[in-house]
Design a protein around this motif. Sequence first.
Motif, PDB file in Angstrom:
ATOM      1  N   VAL A 142      -3.542   5.445  14.974  1.00 31.55           N
ATOM      2  CA  VAL A 142      -2.729   5.670  15.873  1.00 31.55           C
ATOM      3  C   VAL A 142      -1.878   4.727  14.959  1.00 31.55           C
ATOM      4  CG1 VAL A 142      -1.312   5.267  17.558  1.00 31.55           C
ATOM      5  CG2 VAL A 142      -3.119   6.061  17.971  1.00 31.55           C
ATOM      6  N   VAL A 143      -2.193   3.285  14.755  1.00 27.00           N
ATOM      7  CA  VAL A 143      -1.293   2.654  14.306  1.00 27.00           C
ATOM      8  C   VAL A 143      -1.195   3.257  12.341  1.00 27.00           C
ATOM      9  CG1 VAL A 143      -0.586   0.922  12.812  1.00 27.00           C
ATOM     10  CG2 VAL A 143      -1.237   0.333  15.518  1.00 27.00           C
ATOM     11  N   HIS A 144      -2.117   3.418  11.790  1.00 25.76           N
ATOM     12  CA  HIS A 144      -2.240   3.867   9.935  1.00 25.76           C
ATOM     13  C   HIS A 144      -1.852   4.959  10.229  1.00 25.76           C
ATOM     14  CE1 HIS A 144      -3.388   0.046   9.182  1.00 25.76           C
ATOM     15  NE2 HIS A 144      -4.879   0.140   9.110  1.00 25.76           N
ATOM     16  N   GLY A 145      -1.819   6.331  11.429  1.00 26.33           N
ATOM     17  CA  GLY A 145      -0.847   7.285  11.265  1.00 26.33           C
ATOM     18  C   GLY A 145       0.306   7.342  10.608  1.00 26.33           C
ATOM     19  N   GLU A 146       1.186   6.178  11.735  1.00 25.66           N
ATOM     20  CA  GLU A 146       2.115   5.838  11.898  1.00 25.66           C
ATOM     21  C   GLU A 146       2.495   5.199  10.758  1.00 25.66           C
ATOM     22  OE1 GLU A 146       5.629   7.154  14.299  1.00 25.66           O
ATOM     23  OE2 GLU A 146       3.393   7.867  14.022  1.00 25.66           O
ATOM     24  N   ASP A 147       1.796   4.828   9.809  1.00 26.35           N
ATOM     25  CA  ASP A 147       2.149   3.711   8.437  1.00 26.35           C
ATOM     26  C   ASP A 147       2.528   4.271   7.519  1.00 26.35           C
ATOM     27  OD1 ASP A 147       2.058   0.693   9.364  1.00 26.35           O
ATOM     28  OD2 ASP A 147      -0.745   1.136   9.112  1.00 26.35           O
ATOM     29  N   ILE A 148       1.500   5.939   7.567  1.00 27.92           N
ATOM     30  CA  ILE A 148       1.768   7.283   6.579  1.00 27.92           C
ATOM     31  C   ILE A 148       2.836   8.117   6.852  1.00 27.92           C
ATOM     32  CG2 ILE A 148       0.495   9.184   5.654  1.00 27.92           C
ATOM     33  CD1 ILE A 148      -1.841   7.696   6.103  1.00 27.92           C
ATOM     34  N   ARG A 149       3.122   7.859   8.731  1.00 31.86           N
ATOM     35  CA  ARG A 149       3.724   9.493   8.683  1.00 31.86           C
ATOM     36  C   ARG A 149       5.364   8.902   8.879  1.00 31.86           C
ATOM     37  NH1 ARG A 149       0.144  10.922  12.768  1.00 31.86           N
ATOM     38  NH2 ARG A 149      -1.016  12.791  12.483  1.00 31.86           N
ATOM     39  N   ARG A 150       5.365   8.264   8.982  1.00 27.06           N
ATOM     40  CA  ARG A 150       7.065   7.169   8.866  1.00 27.06           C
ATOM     41  C   ARG A 150       7.653   7.109   8.187  1.00 27.06           C
ATOM     42  NH1 ARG A 150       9.098   4.063  14.168  1.00 27.06           N
ATOM     43  NH2 ARG A 150       7.727   5.146  16.085  1.00 27.06           N
ATOM     44  N   PRO A 151       7.187   6.464   7.042  1.00 29.36           N
ATOM     45  CA  PRO A 151       8.281   6.737   5.602  1.00 29.36           C
ATOM     46  C   PRO A 151       8.080   8.083   4.820  1.00 29.36           C
ATOM     47  CG  PRO A 151       6.500   4.883   5.568  1.00 29.36           C
ATOM     48  CD  PRO A 151       5.689   5.862   7.126  1.00 29.36           C
ATOM     49  N   LEU A 152       7.177   9.077   5.082  1.00 29.39           N
ATOM     50  CA  LEU A 152       7.630  10.654   5.253  1.00 29.39           C
ATOM     51  C   LEU A 152       7.961  11.057   5.922  1.00 29.39           C
ATOM     52  CD1 LEU A 152       3.948  11.219   4.113  1.00 29.39           C
ATOM     53  CD2 LEU A 152       5.273  11.464   2.514  1.00 29.39           C
ATOM     54  N   GLY A 153       8.760  11.330   6.682  1.00 29.78           N
ATOM     55  CA  GLY A 153       9.955  11.498   7.820  1.00 29.78           C
ATOM     56  C   GLY A 153       8.716  12.194   8.239  1.00 29.78           C
ATOM     57  N   ILE A 154       7.206  12.041   9.267  1.00 28.67           N
ATOM     58  CA  ILE A 154       6.964  13.312   9.875  1.00 28.67           C
ATOM     59  C   ILE A 154       6.313  12.683  10.744  1.00 28.67           C
ATOM     60  CG2 ILE A 154       4.436  13.616   9.932  1.00 28.67           C
ATOM     61  CD1 ILE A 154       4.088  13.564   6.977  1.00 28.67           C
ATOM     62  N   THR A 155       6.486  13.099  12.267  1.00 27.89           N
ATOM     63  CA  THR A 155       6.405  12.663  13.736  1.00 27.89           C
ATOM     64  C   THR A 155       4.932  13.112  14.445  1.00 27.89           C
ATOM     65  OG1 THR A 155       8.116  14.784  14.639  1.00 27.89           O
ATOM     66  CG2 THR A 155       9.145  12.141  13.360  1.00 27.89           C
ATOM     67  N   ARG A 156       5.131  12.482  15.116  1.00 31.77           N
ATOM     68  CA  ARG A 156       3.394  13.444  16.139  1.00 31.77           C
ATOM     69  C   ARG A 156       3.689  12.453  17.200  1.00 31.77           C
ATOM     70  NH1 ARG A 156      -0.751  15.235  16.105  1.00 31.77           N
ATOM     71  NH2 ARG A 156      -2.715  14.908  17.462  1.00 31.77           N
TER      72      ARG A 156
ATOM     73  N   TRP B 269       0.944  -1.512  -0.038  1.00 29.47           N
ATOM     74  CA  TRP B 269      -0.247   0.016  -0.074  1.00 29.47           C
ATOM     75  C   TRP B 269       0.728   1.655  -0.425  1.00 29.47           C
ATOM     76  CZ3 TRP B 269      -4.733  -0.456   3.745  1.00 29.47           C
ATOM     77  CH2 TRP B 269      -5.429  -1.329   3.566  1.00 29.47           C
ATOM     78  N   SER B 270       0.854   2.289  -1.151  1.00 33.80           N
ATOM     79  CA  SER B 270       1.505   3.657  -0.979  1.00 33.80           C
ATOM     80  C   SER B 270       0.480   4.609   0.210  1.00 33.80           C
ATOM     81  CB  SER B 270       0.664   4.157  -2.083  1.00 33.80           C
ATOM     82  OG  SER B 270      -0.450   5.056  -2.435  1.00 33.80           O
ATOM     83  N   VAL B 271       1.436   5.325   0.719  1.00 32.39           N
ATOM     84  CA  VAL B 271       0.036   6.176   1.722  1.00 32.39           C
ATOM     85  C   VAL B 271      -0.629   6.782   1.022  1.00 32.39           C
ATOM     86  CG1 VAL B 271       0.844   8.620   2.346  1.00 32.39           C
ATOM     87  CG2 VAL B 271       2.871   7.242   2.451  1.00 32.39           C
ATOM     88  N   HIS B 272      -1.171   7.120  -0.282  1.00 35.93           N
ATOM     89  CA  HIS B 272      -2.647   7.119  -0.371  1.00 35.93           C
ATOM     90  C   HIS B 272      -3.604   6.034  -0.021  1.00 35.93           C
ATOM     91  CE1 HIS B 272      -5.027   9.260  -4.123  1.00 35.93           C
ATOM     92  NE2 HIS B 272      -5.161   8.720  -3.031  1.00 35.93           N
ATOM     93  N   ASP B 273      -3.114   4.598  -0.582  1.00 33.84           N
ATOM     94  CA  ASP B 273      -3.779   3.411   0.285  1.00 33.84           C
ATOM     95  C   ASP B 273      -4.377   3.748   1.375  1.00 33.84           C
ATOM     96  OD1 ASP B 273      -3.973   3.439  -2.949  1.00 33.84           O
ATOM     97  OD2 ASP B 273      -1.978   1.470  -2.217  1.00 33.84           O
ATOM     98  N   VAL B 274      -3.108   3.877   1.946  1.00 36.31           N
ATOM     99  CA  VAL B 274      -3.667   4.102   3.855  1.00 36.31           C
ATOM    100  C   VAL B 274      -4.177   5.278   4.014  1.00 36.31           C
ATOM    101  CG1 VAL B 274      -3.040   4.014   6.656  1.00 36.31           C
ATOM    102  CG2 VAL B 274      -0.861   2.441   4.236  1.00 36.31           C
ATOM    103  N   LEU B 275      -4.398   6.245   3.589  1.00 39.33           N
ATOM    104  CA  LEU B 275      -5.308   7.696   3.847  1.00 39.33           C
ATOM    105  C   LEU B 275      -6.771   6.645   3.529  1.00 39.33           C
ATOM    106  CD1 LEU B 275      -5.660  10.081   4.661  1.00 39.33           C
ATOM    107  CD2 LEU B 275      -5.843  10.866   2.293  1.00 39.33           C
ATOM    108  N   ALA B 276      -6.592   6.121   2.151  1.00 38.25           N
ATOM    109  CA  ALA B 276      -8.205   6.078   1.210  1.00 38.25           C
ATOM    110  C   ALA B 276      -8.627   4.440   2.610  1.00 38.25           C
ATOM    111  CB  ALA B 276      -8.480   4.922   0.285  1.00 38.25           C
ATOM    112  N   HIS B 277      -7.624   3.861   3.346  1.00 44.37           N
ATOM    113  CA  HIS B 277      -8.557   2.761   3.941  1.00 44.37           C
ATOM    114  C   HIS B 277      -9.321   3.960   4.933  1.00 44.37           C
ATOM    115  CE1 HIS B 277      -8.878  -0.438   6.610  1.00 44.37           C
ATOM    116  NE2 HIS B 277      -8.077   0.136   7.520  1.00 44.37           N
ATOM    117  N   ILE B 278      -8.369   4.439   5.914  1.00 46.12           N
ATOM    118  CA  ILE B 278      -8.754   5.160   6.616  1.00 46.12           C
ATOM    119  C   ILE B 278     -10.359   5.677   6.146  1.00 46.12           C
ATOM    120  CG2 ILE B 278      -8.585   7.476   8.272  1.00 46.12           C
ATOM    121  CD1 ILE B 278      -5.260   6.406   8.286  1.00 46.12           C
ATOM    122  N   VAL B 279     -10.189   6.464   4.593  1.00 44.76           N
ATOM    123  CA  VAL B 279     -11.651   6.952   5.122  1.00 44.76           C
ATOM    124  C   VAL B 279     -12.270   5.601   5.297  1.00 44.76           C
ATOM    125  CG1 VAL B 279     -13.066   7.521   3.131  1.00 44.76           C
ATOM    126  CG2 VAL B 279     -11.197   9.046   3.314  1.00 44.76           C
TER     127      VAL B 279
END
Length: 212
Positions: free
Chosen positions: A112-126, A36-46
């Motif tokens: 939280v978990v899917h948030g990290e699935d997206i953020r970590r590969p992009l170098g975004i921290t929360r 899954w890409s970052v975009h795919d995970v976002l679609a899953h969250i929706v």
Amino acid sequence: MQDVWPTVRAERQALIADLQGLSEPQWETPSLCAGWSVHDVLAHIVASAKTSKLGFGWEFARAGFDFDRFTANGVARERGVRPAETLDRLRAVLDRTVSPPAPADSRLVEMVVHGEDIRRPLGITRAYPQDAVADALRLQIRTSEGFGGGRELVAGLTLVADDADFTTGSGPEVRGPLLALLLTASGREVATAELGGSGAETVRERLASSTY
């Protein structure tokens, strides 16, 4: 029982803020979810945000009671032609408070978990709310691997957070940041690099041979 929805709303809002400035190539960055890409995970969250108990039953039956197909169908349904469209769909469900047939804390795991699935590969921290991460971890260690949890992964081990007041289990210690413990219990191998203690290698070995 804690009302999870204010936290879920805040995490949806935070994710929107983090993603609204991404470039087109960044949206296709591979996420921590295999395939899954970052975009795919976002679609899953929706898709998850829109899925009620009744809707889950209907869509699960349409998928032939195949959970992987059900999940893939949700991604395909909610993934916009352009990422901005998918992000708008998340904005539209910001206040939605329906859930599939699962414990309420599963919504914290989702964000939280899917948030990290997206953020970590992009170098975004929360900095997530520690109480929410702890509640999500408690659910994951009660949930079997077949349902996306980590019960088998942490069986016979003691989990100790070194940045929060959190200890659970018995046996050799697995010690690390609370978020890393949650991600590990959710099958994310990347987080095991942050773990130490006499039980850490056991978790790594179990995860390497798991079905995640």
